[in-house]
Design a protein around this motif. Structure first.
Motif, PDB file in Angstrom:
ATOM      1  N   TYR A 165       0.832  -1.208   0.000  1.00 21.30           N
ATOM      2  CA  TYR A 165       0.000   0.000   0.000  1.00 21.30           C
ATOM      3  C   TYR A 165       0.867   1.258   0.000  1.00 21.30           C
ATOM      4  N   GLY A 221       2.520   2.013  -3.287  1.00 22.88           N
ATOM      5  CA  GLY A 221       1.643   2.241  -4.432  1.00 22.88           C
ATOM      6  C   GLY A 221       1.311   1.021  -5.250  1.00 22.88           C
ATOM      7  N   ASP A 230      -0.670  -1.430  -4.265  1.00 20.72           N
ATOM      8  CA  ASP A 230      -2.108  -1.657  -4.048  1.00 20.72           C
ATOM      9  C   ASP A 230      -2.635  -0.483  -3.230  1.00 20.72           C
ATOM     10  N   SER A 231      -3.515   0.314  -3.798  1.00 18.42           N
ATOM     11  CA  SER A 231      -4.004   1.525  -3.131  1.00 18.42           C
ATOM     12  C   SER A 231      -5.376   1.341  -2.490  1.00 18.42           C
ATOM     13  N   SER A 259      -4.855   5.858   7.020  1.00 15.66           N
ATOM     14  CA  SER A 259      -3.794   6.237   6.089  1.00 15.66           C
ATOM     15  C   SER A 259      -3.389   7.665   6.433  1.00 15.66           C
TER      16      SER A 259
END
Length: 346
Positions: free
Chosen positions: A73, A76, A78-79, A111
């Protein structure tokens, strides 16, 4: 220690992890960050990052799902914050089901963008018992009672017991994440149950930092002083004053040099002090965390002969026109508060 001063919450997801259920209750939507919810989360995160129990850690070399999916994550790959949060919730729930001592909770994944880079925050919000009113009509009359709410979230004024803030892993990282993993003081907690958050869930190990070394050095010095010079206030005051002066004035402290200065006429005490420091996990050179020292030494709190409590700020403590320590030459000292114009009782 690398301190975080600026926090911006980008997204957040909450899931329910109830030990009495067979499956976690997983959210299909991110939280709507209204002003009140944003403020609630921000205060908890800010309090965590300023907590005295906050540690720095590195991920262990073994394969770990939490490390891998969070790094995907942050880098970048897997967002999808929902997918990330669900997998983290499943992993923690599996561990919880294996040990009845782990309390049920709401798990919040956030996040973050901070002044030191992006992060994923993991907040384990153990339930607290709150109370609210209940209203019912009895014979056409209003009856108001008080009922418990067993699944309340910690208020923003309360401290979270377990949390993690994970950074992108880079080759030059001194540490990979910040961790709070407070333990309940209970003889019934087995090793697995007590250490599940760091060992089983995060798969990480503590890394000593400047703040921890500075804190340990001050705490160990005070512990040694209390045990070894409890009947000599004059020597105890000299030790405490010297230690604090070193912490404020120097970027690093050599334990052997300090012990030589403190105990030049007593080699037995010198050796005992050095061994005690080593037993507390300190190497001969202690790097000083100036920010922690400045905050910690703002106030001086003294317990005098078990009968008197004195709470005084550092400036007044070192101002001879307000406060003075006189040495009597017999191991005792006089503490004099001078030129008092006004005082109140509390």
């Amino acid at each position: 220690m690398e301190y975080i001063n600026d926090i911006n919450i980008q997204e957040a997801v909450i899931h329910i992890l109830d030990n009495n259920s067979s499956e976690p209750v997983l959210n299909e939507y991110t939280l709507e960050l209204t002003e009140d919810i944003y403020k609630f989360l921000h205060k908890h995160i800010e309090k965590c990052l300023k907590d005295e129990e906050l540690k720095t850690a590195v991920f262990n070399s073994e394969r770990n799902i939490v490390k891998e999916i969070v790094q995907d994550y942050l880098n970048g790959v897997d967002s999808d914050i929902l997918g990330l949060s669900k997998e983290l919730a499943r992993q923690l729930f599996l561990i919880m089901k294996g040990n009845v001592n782990i309390p049920s909770c709401d798990l919040i994944i956030v996040s973050l963008v901070t002044d030191v880079g992006p992060m994923i925050g993991i907040l384990k919000m153990d339930y607290v018992k709150n109370f609210t009113h209940s209203v019912e009509f009895v014979n056409d009359k209003i009856g108001i009672g008080i009922v418990p709410q067993a699944a309340g979230l910690p208020a923003s004024s309360q401290r979270i017991q377990k949390a993690a803030f994970i950074k992108p892993i880079r080759e030059d990282n001194v540490f990979d994440l910040y961790v709070i993993d407070k333990q309940k003081k209970s003889n019934d907690d087995d090793e697995y149950g007590a250490n599940y958050f760091m060992n089983s869930f995060l798969g990480c190990s503590i890394v000593a930092n400047k703040r921890d070394m500075t804190k340990t050095f001050l705490k160990a010095s005070e512990a040694w002083t209390r045990s070894n010079v409890s009947e000599n206030a004059e020597q105890a005051e000299k030790i405490r004053t010297t230690i604090k002066s070193k912490l404020k004035e120097e970027d690093s402290i050599n334990i052997e040099e300090v012990s030589k200065e403190l105990f030049k006429d007593n080699p037995t005490q010198k050796q005992d002090f050095e061994i005690f420091m080593k037993d507390n996990g300190l190497e001969n050179e202690v790097s000083v965390d100036k920010a922690w020292v400045e905050k910690k030494l703002k106030r001086v709190r003294l317990k005098i002969d078990k009968d008197i409590d004195l709470y005084i700020n550092e400036e007044a403590y070192h101002d001879d026109s307000k406060f003075e320590i006189q040495r009597n030459g017999d191991g005792s000292i006089n503490m004099i508060i001078k030129h008092v114009i006004n005082y109140i009782e509390k």
